[in-house]
Design an enzyme around this catalytic site. Structure first.
Site, short mmCIF file in Angstrom:
data_model
loop_
_atom_site.label_atom_id
_atom_site.label_comp_id
_atom_site.label_asym_id
_atom_site.label_seq_id
_atom_site.Cartn_x
_atom_site.Cartn_y
_atom_site.Cartn_z
CB SER A 167 -0.88 0.13 0.98
OG SER A 167 -0.62 -0.43 2.51
CG ASN A 193 -3.63 -4.91 13.22
OD1 ASN A 193 -3.39 -4.74 11.87
ND2 ASN A 193 -4.07 -6.16 13.22
CB THR A 238 -41.56 25.49 -8.22
OG1 THR A 238 -43.08 26.53 -9.14
CG2 THR A 238 -41.37 26.16 -6.77
CG HIS A 239 -42.99 22.04 -10.64
ND1 HIS A 239 -42.84 20.69 -10.66
CD2 HIS A 239 -42.95 22.96 -10.64
CE1 HIS A 239 -43.61 21.18 -9.23
NE2 HIS A 239 -43.70 21.70 -9.37
CE LYS A 260 -19.60 24.94 -28.30
NZ LYS A 260 -21.01 24.57 -26.78
CG ASN A 314 -17.64 25.18 -24.23
OD1 ASN A 314 -19.03 25.46 -24.45
ND2 ASN A 314 -17.08 23.83 -24.48
CE1 TYR A 319 -6.00 -3.26 8.79
CE2 TYR A 319 -5.27 -5.74 8.89
CZ TYR A 319 -5.63 -4.95 8.55
OH TYR A 319 -5.27 -3.79 6.89
CD GLN A 327 -2.48 -2.52 2.11
OE1 GLN A 327 -2.25 -2.97 3.33
NE2 GLN A 327 -2.21 -2.78 1.31
N1 ARG Z 1 -0.75 -1.21 5.20
C1 ARG Z 1 -2.13 -1.37 6.13
C2 ARG Z 1 -3.14 -1.59 6.04
O1 ARG Z 1 -3.43 -0.47 5.52
C3 ARG Z 1 -1.38 -1.98 7.26
C4 ARG Z 1 -2.29 -2.24 8.71
C5 ARG Z 1 -1.53 -4.16 8.61
N2 ARG Z 1 -1.65 -4.89 9.52
C6 ARG Z 1 -1.46 -7.01 8.99
N3 ARG Z 1 -1.77 -7.27 10.26
N4 ARG Z 1 -1.56 -6.82 8.07
O2 ARG Z 1 -4.26 -2.05 7.05
#
Ligand code: ARG
Length: 461
Positions: free
Chosen positions: A28, A115, A160-161, A288, A290, A322, A327
């Site tokens: 991520s 988490n 209105t309308h 134009k 726009n 969790y 993510q």
């Molecule tokens: N990148 C993870 C998220 O956005 C962080 C938490 C990950 N926790 C795990 N147990 N894999 O949620």
């Protein structure tokens, strides 16, 4: 983005590295790196608490603080190389810290899990985003007041309308949006209360065995309170959904205003001009101009609705606590933040660039029998029951339409065919100014009331 095989923090438990595809699929860092400031803020508060509680040494804390200052500098200057081998923003920062300060860096994660860490980061991020949005909303609403004040007495047809209904002032119309965006600001302020709780201390899901002080961390980070239940703290994203719902409502209001701006700017209507810097031309049609900005804002509203549905669906049926599903909360959330933030910034500026074509508004007012209700009210005041007055005026409108004039274009003689109660004084009642001025209660469109509403609006802002 660099990539070195089996650098994983959890390598001890694994016998083979993941494929590049899985790595890319599960990482991520590409999108959560934008929370780096919040991540460092959260880590520093956690480290201070650990040292205060004697869980790590004062020296460890000093090393962590020194190291984090450098990590922050490296990120700020674009020097830090984010690696998808380190999955997310949290592990990237921790790894760099450890490279800089050694064992103290490895002690930072004591009594914490990603988490509760990520839940804390999102809340900090969102709180900052809400505070930014509130500043922008205020600037936008202030620009709306300025516009309303300039046009407090400018008559336009109210619809209105989408049919001409009764005269209103343009200022009154603009203030309607001031009210909508005021409720949006209230919604963000309310959502902020539930964002502003601290998950840290929940660790992975069950809490931790160390003698932590959650209140102290909450205090450091400006959280109003701690999340009461560790399972709930790491798993729920209802606060993010609530925020996005507030964004969706705000964009709904933006889309209504946008629709009107587009319509008003159409040469067939011609009520307003928007400053050129918010419009674009056509590559083929030289004539134009726009209204791209309001059109795009109208379109982007759908996008924010989509993010709301994404988040609701993401959370639906998730078992405690969790799950990695969570993510997926970030991209919709960040996109909603970006869309709303950019939109408000542009609209605050654009509101100041709206100029009114009062002549066209006036012309439109003479085409739809806009003062017919005033005539009915006039008859009521002379003793006719409202339903009878309504019918009499209906006939008068039909006659005027047949004659090809607006109501004031009928002679007194013609009027009297519909009711003998009508006298010479009817013509003042039929003027737009008379119609406006007579709606002089709170919330009405009389220019004096619009000015009073503007004064109250300025006070509320
Ligand atoms: N990148 C993870 C998220 O956005 C962080 C938490 C990950 N926790 C795990 N147990 N894999 O949620």
């Amino acid at each position: 983005m660099t990539s070195n095989a089996n650098q994983y923090t959890w390598a001890g438990r694994f016998s083979e590295p993941v494929s590049d595809l899985v790595k890319r699929y599960t990482a991520s860092v590409d999108f959560d790196q934008r929370m780096w400031r919040q991540d460092i803020r959260g880590s520093l508060a956690h480290a201070r608490m650990l040292a205060r509680q004697g869980i790590i040494s004062a020296q460890d804390l000093a090393d962590i603080e020194r190291g984090m200052a450098q990590v922050a500098e490296e990120i700020e200057s674009g020097q830090l190389e984010w690696s998808i081998d380190l999955e997310d923003v949290h592990l990237n920062i921790e790894k760099r810290l450890t490279a800089l300060v050694g064992d103290a860096g490895k002690r930072l994660h004591t009594g914490r899990s990603r988490n509760d860490q990520v839940a804390t980061d999102i809340r900090l991020y969102l709180r900052d985003a809400i505070d930014d949005i509130q500043v922008l909303l205020k600037a936008f609403r202030s620009a709306l007041i300025d516009l309303a004040e300039k046009e407090a007495a400018t008559p336009m047809p109210g619809f209105t309308h989408l049919q001409v209904a009764q005269p209103v002032t343009f200022g009154h119309h603009v203030l309607a949006y001031f009210e909508m965006f005021g409720r949006d600001a209230e919604r963000f302020a309310d959502a902020r209360k539930r964002v502003n709780r601290l998950p840290l201390g929940a660790a992975a899901l069950a809490g931790t065995t160390y003698p932590i002080d959650r209140e102290y961390v909450a205090d450091q980070l400006g959280f109003e309170a701690v999340c009461e239940n560790s399972l709930d703290a790491v798993s729920d994203r209802d606060f993010a959904i609530e925020f996005t719902a507030a964004c969706a409502l705000l964009m709904m209001h933006i889309s209504r205003l946008s629709e009107e701006l587009v319509m008003w700017m159409s040469p067939r209507v011609g009520f307003i001009q928007i400053a050129d810097r918010f419009c674009t031309g056509s590559s083929i049609m030289p004539q134009k101009k726009n209204p791209d900005v309001p059109e795009l804002a109208r379109g982007k509203t759908g996008r924010v609705y989509g993010q709301l549905i994404s988040l609701l669906t993401l959370m639906k049926s998730q078992p405690l606590a969790y799950n990695k599903d969570n993510q997926e909360d970030k991209e919709p959330l960040f996109d909603a933040v970006d869309t709303v933030t950019d939109t408000l910034r542009i609209f605050a500026d654009m509101a100041g660039g709206i100029t009114v074509r009062a002549d066209n508004m006036q012309a439109a007012l003479t085409q739809g029998f806009a003062t017919a209700t005033d005539l009915a009210d006039y008859l009521v005041k002379k003793g006719l029951p409202f339903r009878d007055a309504h019918e009499a005026v209906g006939h008068a409108v039909k006659a005027a339409e047949f004659k090809g004039v607006d109501l004031p274009g009928l002679t007194l003689e013609e009027f009297r065919q519909f009711s003998p109660l009508i006298d010479d004084d009817v013509y003042t009642v039929l003027t737009v100014e008379g119609s406006l001025a007579s709606r002089k209660h709170i919330g009405g469109t009389a220019p004096e009331q619009v000015r009073a509403a503007i004064a109250r609006a300025r006070n509320r802002l």
